[in-house]
Design a protein around this motif. Structure first.
Motif, mmCIF file in Angstrom:
data_model
loop_
_atom_site.group_PDB
_atom_site.id
_atom_site.type_symbol
_atom_site.label_atom_id
_atom_site.label_comp_id
_atom_site.label_asym_id
_atom_site.label_seq_id
_atom_site.Cartn_x
_atom_site.Cartn_y
_atom_site.Cartn_z
ATOM 1 N N SER A 9 38.513 34.582 39.385
ATOM 2 C CA SER A 9 38.192 34.219 40.723
ATOM 3 C C SER A 9 37.167 33.583 40.848
ATOM 4 C CB SER A 9 37.649 36.026 41.498
ATOM 5 O OG SER A 9 36.811 36.478 40.322
ATOM 6 N N LYS A 66 54.879 34.964 41.182
ATOM 7 C CA LYS A 66 55.394 36.289 42.029
ATOM 8 C C LYS A 66 55.673 35.583 43.302
ATOM 9 C CE LYS A 66 52.926 39.587 41.345
ATOM 10 N NZ LYS A 66 52.544 40.491 41.186
ATOM 11 N N GLU A 75 45.444 35.091 42.647
ATOM 12 C CA GLU A 75 46.203 36.646 41.858
ATOM 13 C C GLU A 75 47.239 37.009 41.435
ATOM 14 O OE1 GLU A 75 46.063 34.866 45.382
ATOM 15 O OE2 GLU A 75 43.937 35.793 46.387
ATOM 16 N N GLU A 76 47.727 35.682 41.763
ATOM 17 C CA GLU A 76 48.881 35.739 40.606
ATOM 18 C C GLU A 76 48.302 35.176 39.549
ATOM 19 O OE1 GLU A 76 52.709 34.003 43.291
ATOM 20 O OE2 GLU A 76 51.493 32.294 42.512
ATOM 21 N N ILE A 78 45.651 36.352 38.361
ATOM 22 C CA ILE A 78 45.236 37.621 37.951
ATOM 23 C C ILE A 78 45.947 38.651 37.263
ATOM 24 C CG2 ILE A 78 44.098 39.605 38.360
ATOM 25 C CD1 ILE A 78 41.833 37.610 39.900
ATOM 26 N N ASP A 79 47.137 38.567 37.837
ATOM 27 C CA ASP A 79 48.177 39.590 38.221
ATOM 28 C C ASP A 79 49.220 39.263 36.620
ATOM 29 O OD1 ASP A 79 47.454 41.075 40.155
ATOM 30 O OD2 ASP A 79 49.580 40.475 41.500
ATOM 31 N N PHE A 80 49.655 38.163 36.423
ATOM 32 C CA PHE A 80 49.636 37.499 34.998
ATOM 33 C C PHE A 80 49.179 38.389 33.899
ATOM 34 C CE2 PHE A 80 51.028 34.671 31.451
ATOM 35 C CZ PHE A 80 52.393 34.943 31.443
ATOM 36 N N THR A 82 46.892 40.742 33.429
ATOM 37 C CA THR A 82 47.111 42.067 33.901
ATOM 38 C C THR A 82 48.005 42.284 33.118
ATOM 39 O OG1 THR A 82 45.218 42.306 35.204
ATOM 40 C CG2 THR A 82 46.873 44.162 34.759
ATOM 41 N N LEU A 83 49.257 41.998 33.439
ATOM 42 C CA LEU A 83 50.650 42.147 32.629
ATOM 43 C C LEU A 83 50.825 41.785 31.261
ATOM 44 C CD1 LEU A 83 53.453 43.091 32.714
ATOM 45 C CD2 LEU A 83 53.865 40.571 33.844
ATOM 46 N N GLU A 86 48.670 44.265 29.313
ATOM 47 C CA GLU A 86 48.688 45.667 29.319
ATOM 48 C C GLU A 86 50.552 45.580 28.288
ATOM 49 O OE1 GLU A 86 50.095 46.750 33.506
ATOM 50 O OE2 GLU A 86 48.943 46.904 34.599
#
Length: 145
Positions: A9, A66, A75-76, A78-80, A82-83, A86
């Motif tokens: 960020s 996405k 944001e994408e 960060i989401d990637f 995170t995925l 996980e």
């Protein structure tokens, strides 16, 4: 396990390309690959084990982007990440996680392409991905041998 924390960020996306005059909150494909090239020496020099995620793999790029805009927003990314973490955390047995994750991304892409209007949407995304901020060249006459 990956032992690297990057505060995405706070990345200054303009630092990757000083020729960009406007502030942007995304990376295009070229910027994304340049970022990976800048971070990779830090990863390999660290004492922690690292694995190379292939960001030239179309399925991986598809899952990361996405919005299907051809541009990679903070944001994408960060989401990637995170995925990825996980999925990596659930991987207790298989030692070849990267190939499994790449396969997962390929299946996500395949499912999208097989959906209603998926082929058309994929072609549009693919063109955006590789043509962003580039001058188009048109050929009016092309003679093939």
């Amino acid at each position: 396990m990956i032992y690297l924390t990057i505060n995405i960020s706070k990345l200054n996306f303009n630092a990757l390309d000083n020729s960009k005059k406007t502030k942007q909150n995304y990376l295009d494909l070229e910027d994304l690959l340049n970022l990976v090239r800048m971070v990779k020496p830090v990863l390999t020099a660290s004492s922690h084990p690292t694995q190379d995620l292939d960001l030239t793999h179309v399925g991986t790029l598809f899952v990361m982007n996405k919005s299907r805009s051809g541009m990679f927003y903070v944001e994408e990314i960060i989401d990637f990440v995170t995925l990825y973490l996980e999925k990596h955390g659930k991987n207790k047995i298989n030692v070849d996680f990267l190939k499994d994750f790449q396969g997962y991304c390929t299946l996500q892409l395949w499912n999208f392409v097989c959906s209603v209007d998926g082929q058309k949407a994929f072609v549009e995304w693919f063109c955006k991905l590789f043509s962003h901020n580039r001058t188009a060249v048109s050929y009016t006459h092309l003679t093939l041998p």
